[in-house]
Scaffold this active site. Structure first.
Site, PDB file in Angstrom:
ATOM      1  N   LYS A   1       0.810  -1.224   0.000  1.00  0.00           N
ATOM      2  CA  LYS A   1       0.000   0.000   0.000  1.00  0.00           C
ATOM      3  C   LYS A   1       0.845   1.277   0.000  1.00  0.00           C
ATOM      4  O   LYS A   1       0.459   2.270  -0.601  1.00  0.00           O
ATOM      5  CB  LYS A   1      -0.937   0.016   1.208  1.00  0.00           C
ATOM      6  CG  LYS A   1      -2.093  -0.959   1.103  1.00  0.00           C
ATOM      7  CD  LYS A   1      -2.999  -0.785   2.317  1.00  0.00           C
ATOM      8  CE  LYS A   1      -4.250  -1.604   2.184  1.00  0.00           C
ATOM      9  NZ  LYS A   1      -5.250  -1.236   3.178  1.00  0.00           N
TER      10      LYS A   1
ATOM     11  N   ASP B   1     -10.379   3.571   2.166  1.00  0.00           N
ATOM     12  CA  ASP B   1     -10.706   2.986   3.476  1.00  0.00           C
ATOM     13  C   ASP B   1     -11.530   3.940   4.347  1.00  0.00           C
ATOM     14  O   ASP B   1     -12.521   3.537   4.969  1.00  0.00           O
ATOM     15  CB  ASP B   1      -9.429   2.612   4.238  1.00  0.00           C
ATOM     16  CG  ASP B   1      -8.800   1.331   3.715  1.00  0.00           C
ATOM     17  OD1 ASP B   1      -9.523   0.507   3.131  1.00  0.00           O
ATOM     18  OD2 ASP B   1      -7.585   1.158   3.891  1.00  0.00           O
TER      19      ASP B   1
ATOM     20  N   GLY C   1      -6.727   4.726  18.406  1.00  0.00           N
ATOM     21  CA  GLY C   1      -5.676   4.233  17.531  1.00  0.00           C
ATOM     22  C   GLY C   1      -5.085   5.366  16.726  1.00  0.00           C
ATOM     23  O   GLY C   1      -5.740   6.405  16.512  1.00  0.00           O
TER      24      GLY C   1
ATOM     25  N   GLY D   1      -2.585   4.422  14.003  1.00  0.00           N
ATOM     26  CA  GLY D   1      -1.821   3.803  12.918  1.00  0.00           C
ATOM     27  C   GLY D   1      -2.358   4.275  11.575  1.00  0.00           C
ATOM     28  O   GLY D   1      -3.083   5.274  11.490  1.00  0.00           O
TER      29      GLY D   1
ATOM     30  N   TYR E   1     -12.432  -7.201  11.791  1.00  0.00           N
ATOM     31  CA  TYR E   1     -13.554  -8.045  11.353  1.00  0.00           C
ATOM     32  C   TYR E   1     -13.274  -9.538  11.540  1.00  0.00           C
ATOM     33  O   TYR E   1     -14.142 -10.360  11.268  1.00  0.00           O
ATOM     34  CB  TYR E   1     -13.929  -7.739   9.897  1.00  0.00           C
ATOM     35  CG  TYR E   1     -12.842  -8.033   8.907  1.00  0.00           C
ATOM     36  CD1 TYR E   1     -11.928  -7.048   8.551  1.00  0.00           C
ATOM     37  CD2 TYR E   1     -12.718  -9.292   8.330  1.00  0.00           C
ATOM     38  CE1 TYR E   1     -10.921  -7.309   7.654  1.00  0.00           C
ATOM     39  CE2 TYR E   1     -11.710  -9.562   7.426  1.00  0.00           C
ATOM     40  CZ  TYR E   1     -10.819  -8.566   7.094  1.00  0.00           C
ATOM     41  OH  TYR E   1      -9.809  -8.843   6.202  1.00  0.00           O
TER      42      TYR E   1
END
Ligand code: ATR
Length: 289
Positions: A71, A107, A132, A134, A231
């Site tokens: 990515k 995303d 978070g 990240g 998930y």
């Protein structure tokens, strides 16, 4: 739909790709719209990434999704990278526009759509807490800011990473934007007042899913919408704790389905059958577990 000389090809670049559910999700969506398109997984090693990207042009692929570990690395080989992907430092979708390769990151938009469609909650005007700092959290923070959140508070185990994200989004938010350590009292207060809480760390992800819920869940108000981007498993420790507190919950496969839907729309110019994509993914995940 049979593959013919006219079939348009898109795909996925990653290492590995064999586990990916995206081919079935996208191919079912193409079928539902009667589009003569096919989505193919391509196992591309890091050492071959530059040639893989050239092959998009050489083979006339309309685009690809990009997954781990490419990515960030793929950006160097593209003709253009859109603002969102540049900010996040990661591309998950490439569109081939007449030989020009443009990188996007869908995303964050996928997550925002999942909150709306599955959670029935608009980000516009909402007080949002993100846990978070990240890559995933960064994309989500940018999209949530541009979707019109009234305030955004980010909590992270390592607070200076949250501060960096906050610095990048503060001009896009009218109200409060703040960063805290995720075990700080001030962060618990923000959680207690939040309309939407997004768990965007890798905590609780398979195979390390036997973890206790993080302390901030005790501050959740029952009126909050809680989303966990993990998930696998679907019922994470955070999801279970949020349900016990009476919160509405959105599980992580929504972001996966809707980031795919946004990519589908970038490639085809058509509205994605996103509910079908979500149901396909849920069915595949259920069969797998
Ligand atoms: P991604 O691209 O999935 O966001 P990442 O960039 O490695 O992955 O970020 C992982 C995030 O999960 C970070 O916010 C990380 O916290 P730190 O910045 O303090 O490292 C968080 N994280 C991972 N494991 C965690 C744990 N056991 N408890 C709390 N936070 C955790």
């Amino acid at each position: 739909m049979p593959i013919t000389g006219k079939t348009t090809v898109v795909g996925l670049f990653g290492d590995p790709v064999a586990h990916s559910l995206s081919p079935q999700m996208h191919n079912r969506a193409f079928g539902a719209l009667g589009l003569d398109w096919v989505y193919v997984p391509f196992h591309v090693k890091a050492a071959d990434l530059a040639q893989g990207v050239d092959a998009i042009r050489a083979l006339g692929l309309r685009g690809v999704n990009v997954t781990v570990p490419h990515k960030a690395g793929v950006m160097a080989f593209l003709d253009e990278v859109d603002d969102e992907a540049r900010r996040v430092g990661a591309v998950n979708t490439i569109v081939n526009r007449d030989g020009r390769l443009i990188g996007y990151n869908t995303d964050g938009q996928g997550l925002v759509r999942s909150l709306q469609r599955q959670g029935g909650r608009d980000v516009a005007g909402a007080r949002v807490v993100i846990v978070g700092a990240g890559g995933a959290a960064q994309g989500i923070a940018g999209s949530v800011a541009r979707a019109g959140a009234s305030s955004i508070v980010i909590g992270n185990r390592t607070p200076n990473k949250a501060e960096t994200i906050v610095a990048g989004i503060k001009d896009d938010v009218d109200g409060e934007v703040a960063a805290y350590a995720s075990d700080a009292e001030a962060f618990f207060d923000a959680v207690a007042q939040a309309d939407i809480v997004i768990q965007a760390t890798s905590l609780g992800m398979h195979p390390h899913h036997e973890v206790p819920p993080p302390p901030w869940v005790k501050a959740l108000a029952p009126t909050a919408l809680v989303c966990d981007i993990v998930y696998n498993p679907r019922e994470t420790a955070v999801v279970q704790a949020a349900r016990e507190r009476g919160c509405t919950v959105v599980t992580g496969e929504g972001m996966l389905a809707y980031q795919g839907a946004v990519a589908f729309e970038l490639w085809t110019g058509r509205q994605a059958p996103d509910q079908l994509m979500l149901e396909t993914l849920q069915q595949l995940l259920a069969e797998r577990s």
